[in-house]
Design a protein around this motif. Structure first.
Motif, PDB file in Angstrom:
ATOM      1  N   TRP A 183       0.842  -1.191   0.000  1.00  0.00           N
ATOM      2  CA  TRP A 183       0.000   0.000   0.000  1.00  0.00           C
ATOM      3  C   TRP A 183       0.880   1.245   0.000  1.00  0.00           C
ATOM      4  O   TRP A 183       2.029   1.213   0.445  1.00  0.00           O
ATOM      5  CB  TRP A 183      -0.929   0.021   1.220  1.00  0.00           C
ATOM      6  CG  TRP A 183      -0.203  -0.057   2.541  1.00  0.00           C
ATOM      7  CD1 TRP A 183       0.083  -1.178   3.250  1.00  0.00           C
ATOM      8  CD2 TRP A 183       0.348   1.049   3.281  1.00  0.00           C
ATOM      9  NE1 TRP A 183       0.783  -0.855   4.392  1.00  0.00           N
ATOM     10  CE2 TRP A 183       0.957   0.504   4.435  1.00  0.00           C
ATOM     11  CE3 TRP A 183       0.389   2.428   3.079  1.00  0.00           C
ATOM     12  CZ2 TRP A 183       1.594   1.300   5.386  1.00  0.00           C
ATOM     13  CZ3 TRP A 183       1.027   3.224   4.022  1.00  0.00           C
ATOM     14  CH2 TRP A 183       1.614   2.657   5.162  1.00  0.00           C
ATOM     15  N   GLU A 184       0.358   2.300  -0.511  1.00  0.00           N
ATOM     16  CA  GLU A 184       1.034   3.594  -0.505  1.00  0.00           C
ATOM     17  C   GLU A 184       0.026   4.667  -0.120  1.00  0.00           C
ATOM     18  O   GLU A 184      -1.103   4.663  -0.601  1.00  0.00           O
ATOM     19  CB  GLU A 184       1.631   3.913  -1.878  1.00  0.00           C
ATOM     20  CG  GLU A 184       2.761   2.991  -2.298  1.00  0.00           C
ATOM     21  CD  GLU A 184       3.381   3.401  -3.622  1.00  0.00           C
ATOM     22  OE1 GLU A 184       3.058   4.515  -4.098  1.00  0.00           O
ATOM     23  OE2 GLU A 184       4.165   2.630  -4.190  1.00  0.00           O
ATOM     24  N   LYS A 185       0.443   5.562   0.754  1.00  0.00           N
ATOM     25  CA  LYS A 185      -0.405   6.678   1.164  1.00  0.00           C
ATOM     26  C   LYS A 185       0.488   7.869   1.459  1.00  0.00           C
ATOM     27  O   LYS A 185       1.295   7.827   2.382  1.00  0.00           O
ATOM     28  CB  LYS A 185      -1.239   6.312   2.395  1.00  0.00           C
ATOM     29  CG  LYS A 185      -2.266   7.374   2.774  1.00  0.00           C
ATOM     30  CD  LYS A 185      -3.143   6.907   3.925  1.00  0.00           C
ATOM     31  CE  LYS A 185      -4.202   7.953   4.264  1.00  0.00           C
ATOM     32  NZ  LYS A 185      -5.065   7.509   5.386  1.00  0.00           N
ATOM     33  N   ALA A 186       0.342   8.909   0.635  1.00  0.00           N
ATOM     34  CA  ALA A 186       1.214  10.084   0.737  1.00  0.00           C
ATOM     35  C   ALA A 186       2.661   9.619   0.584  1.00  0.00           C
ATOM     36  O   ALA A 186       3.005   8.973  -0.392  1.00  0.00           O
ATOM     37  CB  ALA A 186       0.974  10.819   2.047  1.00  0.00           C
ATOM     38  N   GLY A 206       4.011   0.396   2.621  1.00  0.00           N
ATOM     39  CA  GLY A 206       4.280  -0.816   3.382  1.00  0.00           C
ATOM     40  C   GLY A 206       3.445  -1.964   2.852  1.00  0.00           C
ATOM     41  O   GLY A 206       2.843  -1.870   1.777  1.00  0.00           O
ATOM     42  N   TYR A 207       3.424  -3.047   3.605  1.00  0.00           N
ATOM     43  CA  TYR A 207       2.632  -4.216   3.241  1.00  0.00           C
ATOM     44  C   TYR A 207       1.704  -4.567   4.396  1.00  0.00           C
ATOM     45  O   TYR A 207       2.032  -4.336   5.566  1.00  0.00           O
ATOM     46  CB  TYR A 207       3.530  -5.416   2.950  1.00  0.00           C
ATOM     47  CG  TYR A 207       4.272  -5.340   1.642  1.00  0.00           C
ATOM     48  CD1 TYR A 207       3.772  -5.955   0.498  1.00  0.00           C
ATOM     49  CD2 TYR A 207       5.478  -4.660   1.540  1.00  0.00           C
ATOM     50  CE1 TYR A 207       4.449  -5.897  -0.709  1.00  0.00           C
ATOM     51  CE2 TYR A 207       6.168  -4.588   0.345  1.00  0.00           C
ATOM     52  CZ  TYR A 207       5.645  -5.211  -0.780  1.00  0.00           C
ATOM     53  OH  TYR A 207       6.321  -5.137  -1.972  1.00  0.00           O
ATOM     54  N   GLN A 210      -1.567  -5.134  -8.519  1.00  0.00           N
ATOM     55  CA  GLN A 210      -1.232  -5.099  -7.098  1.00  0.00           C
ATOM     56  C   GLN A 210       0.109  -5.793  -6.916  1.00  0.00           C
ATOM     57  O   GLN A 210       0.452  -6.700  -7.674  1.00  0.00           O
ATOM     58  CB  GLN A 210      -2.302  -5.816  -6.259  1.00  0.00           C
ATOM     59  CG  GLN A 210      -2.405  -7.309  -6.544  1.00  0.00           C
ATOM     60  CD  GLN A 210      -3.462  -8.015  -5.711  1.00  0.00           C
ATOM     61  OE1 GLN A 210      -4.217  -7.385  -4.976  1.00  0.00           O
ATOM     62  NE2 GLN A 210      -3.532  -9.331  -5.818  1.00  0.00           N
ATOM     63  N   GLN A 211       0.879  -5.339  -5.922  1.00  0.00           N
ATOM     64  CA  GLN A 211       2.139  -6.024  -5.638  1.00  0.00           C
ATOM     65  C   GLN A 211       1.959  -6.901  -4.415  1.00  0.00           C
ATOM     66  O   GLN A 211       1.495  -6.450  -3.367  1.00  0.00           O
ATOM     67  CB  GLN A 211       3.287  -5.051  -5.406  1.00  0.00           C
ATOM     68  CG  GLN A 211       4.615  -5.795  -5.222  1.00  0.00           C
ATOM     69  CD  GLN A 211       5.827  -4.895  -5.299  1.00  0.00           C
ATOM     70  OE1 GLN A 211       5.713  -3.688  -5.203  1.00  0.00           O
ATOM     71  NE2 GLN A 211       6.991  -5.496  -5.467  1.00  0.00           N
ATOM     72  N   ILE A 212       2.338  -8.153  -4.579  1.00  0.00           N
ATOM     73  CA  ILE A 212       2.094  -9.162  -3.551  1.00  0.00           C
ATOM     74  C   ILE A 212       3.375  -9.495  -2.790  1.00  0.00           C
ATOM     75  O   ILE A 212       4.467  -9.540  -3.356  1.00  0.00           O
ATOM     76  CB  ILE A 212       1.525 -10.443  -4.198  1.00  0.00           C
ATOM     77  CG1 ILE A 212       0.047 -10.249  -4.526  1.00  0.00           C
ATOM     78  CG2 ILE A 212       1.709 -11.662  -3.303  1.00  0.00           C
ATOM     79  CD1 ILE A 212      -0.580 -11.448  -5.194  1.00  0.00           C
ATOM     80  N   GLY A 213       3.204  -9.752  -1.504  1.00  0.00           N
ATOM     81  CA  GLY A 213       4.258 -10.319  -0.682  1.00  0.00           C
ATOM     82  C   GLY A 213       3.783 -11.650  -0.135  1.00  0.00           C
ATOM     83  O   GLY A 213       2.607 -11.796   0.219  1.00  0.00           O
ATOM     84  N   VAL A 214       4.668 -12.634  -0.098  1.00  0.00           N
ATOM     85  CA  VAL A 214       4.299 -13.940   0.449  1.00  0.00           C
ATOM     86  C   VAL A 214       5.000 -14.147   1.785  1.00  0.00           C
ATOM     87  O   VAL A 214       6.067 -13.583   2.047  1.00  0.00           O
ATOM     88  CB  VAL A 214       4.654 -15.100  -0.509  1.00  0.00           C
ATOM     89  CG1 VAL A 214       3.836 -15.009  -1.779  1.00  0.00           C
ATOM     90  CG2 VAL A 214       6.143 -15.135  -0.814  1.00  0.00           C
TER      91      VAL A 214
END
Length: 308
Positions: free
Chosen positions: A19-22, A26-27, A72-76
């Protein structure tokens, strides 16, 4: 897609999205929930963190495809519920990450361990991936590859400038209170368009021209071979250390005597003044608090890795 799914295996019951905000990013785990019910919860002063009616969204081919398409960018989460993993990754992220990643790759090559370099999403670091033919206990794989990192010179408990950041999995065991550390999957389309989030040639740092063909050629190390490395390292580390007598160490015949007990005792009159000053200023000791936090997957921001 099959090669991708067979290599980058983590937990299937949960995954993370970026996620991105301003200026922040992070994830966080991906959840499924009723948005209308959650809105009512929020209007009554609740937050998403304490909203009880949410469940983890499982990792499916559809979610992977959205990652590959740049939606979307995924993290496992690599550490499985039985504390094993299908792979191990060494993360390098400082200015000299290329040199130290290559040093680690070369050490793996000397031991006939197949290892592969991915440039990270940002382009300012790299991940060295080692894939296993079966799930292997993290407590063993981490011990094996920390030893190889140390022998390669890419990592030392006393080197504050090392570009090596951590291993994934970053814990030996799940604490029971969380999911462990996640790692971002490669092949995120938007980053790949800039030559990042893909595998690169460690000699030129140029992306391989056919990334999917490259995946097809990746080899896995057998857990039987990993066990041999683990036994060798355990045997070496458990050898008794011959220490000097328990009395005060003395310099004799031009040799420096060092006593190893619960502390390290070095006879001062066996050292030159420049060396004494160097040891005072440069000798670093690992901060056990930092190590414990990192093993448990807790935040280490503000906790020094070393102290003098």
């Amino acid at each position: 897609m099959n090669d991708f799914l067979s290599l980058f295996r983590g937990r299937k019951d949960v995954f993370a999205v970026r996620w991105e905000k301003a200026s922040k990013s992070g994830y966080m785990p991906s959840y499924q929930y009723d948005p209308y019910h959650y809105r009512s919860h929020k209007m009554n002063g609740g937050t998403f963190a304490n909203y009880p009616h949410k469940t983890y969204l499982p990792l499916t081919d559809y979610e992977i495809q959205k990652h590959l398409n740049g939606i979307q960018q995924i993290g496992v989460y690599p550490l499985l519920q039985d504390n094993t993993s299908w792979f191990l990754v060494a993360d390098f992220d400082k200015q000299n990450w290329k040199e130290e990643a290559v040093a680690f790759l070369n050490s793996c090559k000397e031991r006939s361990i197949p290892a592969y370099l991915e440039r990270s999403r940002s382009g300012n670091g790299g991940h060295v991936w080692i894939f296993f033919d079966k799930p292997y206990p993290a407590i063993r794989s981490r011990k094996v590859f920390i030893s190889i990192l140390e022998q390669s010179g890419a990592f030392s408990m006393f080197d504050k400038s090392s570009s090596f950041d951590r291993l994934f999995p970053n814990q030996d065991f799940l604490s029971g209170k969380g999911l462990g550390n996640l790692i971002a999957l490669p092949f995120f389309k938007l980053a790949m368009e800039n030559g990042n989030s893909c595998f690169v040639n460690p000699e030129t740092f140029e992306p391989y021209s056919d990334q999917w063909q490259f995946l097809n050629e990746i080899k896995r190390i057998s857990i039987e071979v990993l066990d041999k490395f683990f036994q060798e390292i355990s045997t070496t580390q458990n050898r008794p250390i011959n220490v000097a007598s328990c009395g005060s160490p003395k310099s004799q015949n031009g040799k420096l005597s060092i006593t190893l007990q619960q502390n390290i005792r070095i006879q001062r009159d066996g050292l030159s003044t420049p060396l004494i000053n160097f040891l005072k200023e440069e000798l670093n000791f690992a901060n056990s608090e930092f190590i414990i936090k990192k093993k448990m997957g807790k935040k280490t921001f503000g906790t020094e890795r070393f102290f003098k």
